[in-house]
Write a protein that holds these residues in place. Structure first.
Motif: not given
Length: 462
Positions: A286-300
């Motif tokens: 019921g709370l399934e989310a993306t199981p891998f990183q997909a980011v456009s910019h770096s952050s902490g």
């Protein structure tokens, strides 16, 4: 307008690259919504969009640099790739530079499948039930306002190391605001969902009706510390803020509440008096989310070099003890600690707890029952002191029963300090964060009891 398939866009971007490495991803989105006011539907609509992101990595001799360019719609891919490579060449060496991820994470979807879509049909059973709720509210002299939204986002991520990853992310939310006919009283109910099959308009409307009934009697209370029951929505907004600050680097360098006095972080320290667990799991039902990183910019909390990295289930707090912080690979390497990734859901649990909110009310001699919090702002990052306002119903409980509504308050509380003062947590259930649901909807929380919640001043807000 005819668009190329998202997989083709990713492959075309990778083929056009002249850089030392590249990550390209496409997010294909569709949305359907209903909005209503004064017991009538006002608008409904649907939309579709596409975002294309290209991240190029260029070694200029002094170290690897990264450049990101993103466009919406159907951009010229060659121009997009060239722009990202120029951005990388113009950037200095990246502090978070690491070899690109090459191992395929578990749970990646079918790369060749078409993007999933939603439509107004997702709300086809919701709308008639809403119409019935309008009629019943009208008969009581009450007004209903609110909205229901459902979106579907499919991410296709490819890298020059050979990764081809895909994930479908459905997201749904409904907010139902009830007001008295003279607009002097206001209450709220809401729900988060993946597909609206588990949303009961009847139950939401009954909650609104019950709270409007409670609010007919008005009681004025002064500021002070009160025994307070926070429902799942209210505690979720506080725990999400704590989660967003769980960056290991900030803790290691003394900049957040998870820093240990004298140096280092507080991993291994007991934060909660009860054996509470705060965790994330991309495969939680019921709370399934993306199981891998997909980011456009770096952050902490994330690095573009970590795109494609697995985001497995993780305990942030276990048995009341801080267990993990968010740590991109570059900071993990520097501190010889494990790399850990943020997940787009959050679950707070008290092992073995079965009490419902109603049962916790019945066990309360005198205290406050909140509905939601809003306008939450950070006051002090070192303690994570937050301030904000109560909203849409603060109720007085006396002798195990709700006896009326009280005025709103401004509160001052740290969610981390609050963990140590929770004396009871009930049964965990899916909830909709009220303050943060534009960005974060996948949460499951229990109602909690705090014996001395700090209502720092009376608020004139209704």
């Amino acid at each position: 307008m005819s668009w190329s398939r998202p997989q083709e866009v990713v492959e075309k971007a990778l083929a056009a690259s002249t850089a030392d490495g590249q990550v390209a991803f496409v997010v294909e989105s569709s949305e359907a919504n209903l909005r209503w006011a004064n017991n009538s539907l006002t608008t409904n609509g649907s939309m579709r969009s596409r975002q294309v992101v290209v991240i190029s990595f260029v070694d200029g001799g002094a170290g690897m640099a990264a450049g990101t360019v993103a466009r919406t719609g159907s951009p010229d891919i060659a121009d997009l790739v060239a722009a990202s490579e120029r951005a990388a060449r113009d950037a200095g060496p990246a502090e978070d530079a690491m070899p690109l991820v090459s191992e395929t994470p578990p749970g990646s979807g079918d790369w060749d499948a078409d993007a999933a879509e939603t439509s107004i049909g997702t709300l086809s059973d919701f709308a008639p039930a809403l119409g019935q709720a309008f009629g019943e509210a009208r008969d009581r002299g009450e007004l209903l306002f609110g909205f229901a939204e459902h979106s579907m986002a499919t991410t296709y991520l490819g890298t020059s190391t050979g990764l081809r990853l895909r994930h479908d992310q459905p997201t749904g939310r409904v907010e139902l605001n009830g007001k008295s006919g003279d607009m002097s009283r206001s209450v709220w109910a809401g729900a988060g969902t993946r597909d609206f099959t588990d949303v009961s308009v009847e139950a939401l409307a009954a909650e609104v009706e019950r709270k409007l009934g409670w609010s007919k009697r008005r009681i004025e209370l002064p500021a002070g510390r009160y025994e307070t029951l926070l429902p799942p929505s209210a505690i979720s907004d506080l725990m999400i803020y704590a989660y967003w600050t769980m960056e290991a680097r900030d803790a290691d360098e003394g900049r957040n509440v998870f820093a240990r006095p004298g140096g280092g972080n507080r991993i291994g320290e007991r934060l909660a008096a009860l054996p509470l667990a705060l965790r994330s799991d991309p495969f939680a039902p019921g709370l399934e989310a993306t199981p891998f990183q997909a980011v456009s910019h770096s952050s902490g909390a994330a690095s573009v070099f970590d795109n494609g990295m697995a985001t497995p289930a993780i305990d942030w707090i276990r048995d009341g003890v801080l267990t993990n912080l968010i740590r991109p690979r570059y900071w993990a390497l520097r501190t010889t600690a494990p790399a850990t990734a943020a997940v787009d859901n959050l679950i707070l649990e008290a092992p073995g707890a079965t009490a419902t909110q109603e049962e916790m009310v019945a066990a309360t001699d005198r205290g406050l029952l909140l509905t939601t919090l809003w306008y939450i702002r950070e006051v002090d990052p070192q303690t994570l002191l937050l301030t904000g306002l109560t909203r849409d119903g603060v109720f007085l409980v006396e002798g195990g029963e709700v006896t009326g509504a009280v005025n709103n308050f401004r509160f001052n509380e740290s969610p981390v300090d609050l963990l140590g003062r929770i004396t009871e947590a009930g049964r965990t259930e899916r909830t909709l964060p009220r303050e943060w649901n534009d960005w974060f909807t996948r949460a499951a929380m229990p109602p909690v009891r705090v014996p001395d919640f700090n209502m720092s001043s009376v608020s004139p807000a209704s």
